[in-house]
Design a protein around this motif. Structure first.
Motif, short mmCIF file in Angstrom:
data_model
loop_
_atom_site.label_atom_id
_atom_site.label_comp_id
_atom_site.label_asym_id
_atom_site.label_seq_id
_atom_site.Cartn_x
_atom_site.Cartn_y
_atom_site.Cartn_z
N GLN A 197 0.85 -1.13 -0.04
CA GLN A 197 0.13 -0.03 0.08
C GLN A 197 0.81 1.19 -0.05
N SER A 198 2.17 1.15 0.13
CA SER A 198 3.16 2.17 0.05
C SER A 198 4.55 1.65 0.13
N ARG A 199 5.36 2.71 -0.20
CA ARG A 199 6.62 2.29 -0.13
C ARG A 199 7.14 1.98 1.20
N GLN A 215 3.83 4.54 -6.05
CA GLN A 215 3.54 4.82 -4.66
C GLN A 215 2.86 3.54 -3.79
N SER A 216 2.03 2.66 -4.81
CA SER A 216 1.42 1.44 -4.15
C SER A 216 1.25 0.55 -5.31
N ALA A 239 -0.29 6.72 -2.73
CA ALA A 239 -0.27 5.50 -1.71
C ALA A 239 -1.53 5.17 -1.09
N HIS A 240 -1.79 3.95 -0.61
CA HIS A 240 -3.01 3.63 -0.29
C HIS A 240 -4.30 3.56 -1.43
#
Length: 340
Positions: A197-199, A215-216, A239-240
Motif C-alpha cells: 500500500q506504500s513504499r 507509490q502503491s 499511496a493506499h
C-alpha cells in the motif's frame, strides 16, 4: 465572453497546452472530438457539452489538472457535480456487456491476432474502470518465462501494459524480468494477490523494482484451475490506492486475463522455482541488442535450412537473457525469501 480577473482563463490555459501538437492529438483522441473542436474551445468560439466537460479535466496532464479544473469551475460551477466518484457503489465488477465482448473476441479473433487483441481489450477496460479519474495507474501483464531443458519456471517477464499519466500510455519500453524478490513473484509463488500500500510499508524484499512514480502496487495471479500463467500487476502514483473495491475489480480482470493464455502457458505450482533477478537498471543493457539477437537467430536458422518462427526466435532470446541475468550475485538481504 467577459474575462475573469485571473492570470489566465481556462481557455487560455487550454490553448497553451494544445499548442504542443502531440498534446492536441492526445486530448482530442481521449475526448473523442475533432482537434479543431479543442482549438475553438481555446479561442472561446465554442463551449464544451456536459459530457465533454466531465472528461476534459481528466485529459489534461496530471500536473496541470488541478489548476485547470479551478479555472474551469469559474465558468462552469456545476463541474463538481459532474465529476464521477473515484469508486462508485456497485462498480466492483466489469460491465456485463464487456463480458459479451470478450466472449465474442475469443470466438472470432484470428490466431495471428490472438492474444494481443484480447490483451488490448481487457487492459483498456480495466484501466478505465480502475482509474476513471486519471489519478495515475499502470497495468501490466506478467508472464512466466517458459523453462528450458526440463528446468522449472525461474523468472517472470512483463509482456504488455498501459498507463495513465505520469506513466506513458504504452508501457512496452519499460518491461523487465521479475523474480522471487518482486511483488509479482510473491503473487505467483503464493497463488494469491499481494498488496504493497506504500513504499514505506512494503517489505524489504519488494524494494528492488519500485519505479519513479510508483507509490502503491498490487499483483494478482492469473490462474486456471490450480495452474498459474503469471499475474496482473497494477501500480498507482498514490499511496493506499488499492481499497477493497479496487482489489475486487483487479481480481475480476485477472480472471478475464486467463482467457488470453493457451493451456501450455499455465504451470503447476511444483514447476515454479523463481530466482532472484537484478535491479531494473542492471537489466537495461541486456535489452539493447534484443532485435539484433532475434534477427541473427533467424538468419542462422535460414542458413541451416531450419524453419523458425519470429515468436520462437524471440522466446529463445528471452530465455538466453534470463540465463544471463541469473548469473548476477544474490542480494544478501533477500537470501531468506526463497524459503517462503
Amino acid at each position: 465572453m467577459e474575462k475573469k480577473n485571473d492570470n489566465y482563463t481556462w481557455q487560455q490555459f487550454l490553448g497553451r497546452i494544445i499548442a504542443v501538437p502531440s498534446e492536441l492529438q492526445r486530448i482530442a483522441s481521449e475526448l473523442h472530438v475533432h482537434q479543431m473542436t479543442l482549438v475553438r474551445w481555446a479561442r472561446d468560439e465554442a463551449r464544451p457539452r456536459a459530457s465533454n466537460l466531465r472528461l476534459l479535466p481528466k485529459a489534461i496532464p496530471r500536473e496541470l489538472a488541478h489548476e485547470f479544473t479551478r479555472l474551469l469551475a469559474d465558468d462552469f460551477p456545476e463541474i463538481a457535480s459532474l465529476q464521477v466518484p473515484t469508486v462508485q457503489a456497485g462498480n466492483t465488477k466489469p460491465p456485463s456487456e464487456f463480458y459479451a465482448r470478450i466472449l465474442s473476441a475469443c470466438a472470432n479473433t484470428p490466431s495471428s491476432l490472438y492474444p494481443q487483441a484480447l490483451y488490448d481489450l481487457i487492459l483498456q477496460q480495466a484501466l478505465e474502470q480502475i482509474d476513471p479519474d486519471r489519478q495515475g495507474v499502470a497495468i501490466s501483464i506478467v508472464h512466466c518465462v517458459p523453462p528450458t531443458g526440463g528446468k522449472k519456471v525461474r523468472s517472470l517477464r512483463e509482456i504488455t501494459g498501459i498507463g495513465t499519466p505520469p506513466w506513458s500510455r504504452d508501457l512496452k519500453q519499460n518491461f523487465i524480468f521479475l523474480g522471487v524478490e518482486s511483488l509479482a513473484g510473491a503473487a505467483v509463488i503464493n497463488g494469491r494477490h499481494v498488496v504493497a500500500q506504500s513504499r514505506q510499508e512494503a517489505p524489504i524484499q519488494f524494494s528492488t523494482h519500485w519505479t519513479e512514480h510508483e507509490q502503491s502496487a498490487v499483483a494478482h495471479p492469473i490462474l486456471r484451475e490450480t495452474q498459474i500463467a503469471g499475474c496482473l500487476l497494477v501500480a498507482s502514483a498514490q499511496a493506499h490506492y488499492f481499497v477493497p473495491e479496487r482489489l475486487e475489480l483487479i481480481e475480476c480482470y485477472a480472471d478475464l486475463m486467463a482467457l488470453t493464455f493457451r493451456p501450455h502457458e499455465f504451470y503447476d505450482h511444483e514447476m515454479i522455482d523463481l530466482r532472484l533477478m537484478p535491479h531494473d537498471l542492471k537489466q537495461e543493457a541486456y535489452f539493447y541488442q534484443f532485435r539484433q539477437r532475434v534477427l541473427t537467430k533467424i538468419q542462422k536458422a535460414a542458413i541451416a535450412n531450419e524453419l523458425i518462427t519470429l515468436h520462437t526466435a524471440q522466446t529463445q532470446v528471452w530465455q538466453e537473457i534470463e540465463e544471463e541475468l541469473l548469473q548476477f550475485p544474490s542480494y544478501p538481504q533477500l537470501d531468506n525469501v526463497r524459503e517462503r
